[in-house]
Write a protein that holds these residues in place. Structure first.
Motif, mmCIF file in Angstrom:
data_model
loop_
_atom_site.group_PDB
_atom_site.id
_atom_site.type_symbol
_atom_site.label_atom_id
_atom_site.label_comp_id
_atom_site.label_asym_id
_atom_site.label_seq_id
_atom_site.Cartn_x
_atom_site.Cartn_y
_atom_site.Cartn_z
ATOM 1 N N ILE A 1 0.837 -1.194 0.000
ATOM 2 C CA ILE A 1 0.000 0.000 0.000
ATOM 3 C C ILE A 1 0.875 1.247 0.000
ATOM 4 O O ILE A 1 0.641 2.190 -0.758
ATOM 5 N N SER B 1 -3.645 1.360 -4.167
ATOM 6 C CA SER B 1 -3.449 1.671 -2.756
ATOM 7 C C SER B 1 -4.761 1.978 -2.045
ATOM 8 O O SER B 1 -4.984 1.527 -0.923
ATOM 9 N N LEU C 1 -6.727 -1.401 -1.649
ATOM 10 C CA LEU C 1 -6.235 -2.247 -0.556
ATOM 11 C C LEU C 1 -6.476 -1.616 0.805
ATOM 12 O O LEU C 1 -6.779 -2.325 1.785
ATOM 13 N N GLY D 1 -11.784 -8.913 1.868
ATOM 14 C CA GLY D 1 -10.930 -8.897 0.693
ATOM 15 C C GLY D 1 -11.635 -8.441 -0.563
ATOM 16 O O GLY D 1 -11.018 -7.869 -1.456
ATOM 17 N N GLY E 1 -11.518 -4.763 -1.871
ATOM 18 C CA GLY E 1 -10.427 -4.267 -2.689
ATOM 19 C C GLY E 1 -10.807 -4.085 -4.145
ATOM 20 O O GLY E 1 -10.087 -3.426 -4.898
#
Length: 93
Positions: A3, A48, A51, A60, A63
């Motif tokens: 990130i 970035s 995430l 998850g 993202g």
């Protein structure tokens, strides 16, 4: 760590675009910033942010928001680039 690298790449891309556009005409600035937004900034920033969001919501699949952020920033850069290419310079008499 990934990130932070994405944010660093986006920051370096913005710094380099600012550095190259200092002292240039408005048309050239639009071309430089459009190219910078499309190539180094939009993928790194979308990655970035995606995430970071996935970690904050602890899912998850969160993202995948990067697939929405990337085209948005990319098209802003494309618009700036096209305006810079097709904009006519005004002559001051």
């Amino acid at each position: 760590m990934a990130i932070a690298i994405g944010y660093i790449i986006a920051g370096i891309g913005a710094f380099v675009a600012y550095w190259f556009s200092t002292g240039e005409s408005r048309k050239t600035k639009l071309k430089i910033w459009g190219s910078a937004l499309m190539l180094p900034i939009s993928p790194a920033l979308a990655f970035s942010i995606g995430l970071s969001y996935a970690i904050s919501v602890e899912n998850g699949w969160g993202g995948l928001i990067m697939w929405l952020i990337f085209p948005f920033i990319f098209f802003i850069g494309l618009t700036l680039l096209l305006v810079g290419i097709f904009k006519t310079e005004k002559e001051i008499v």
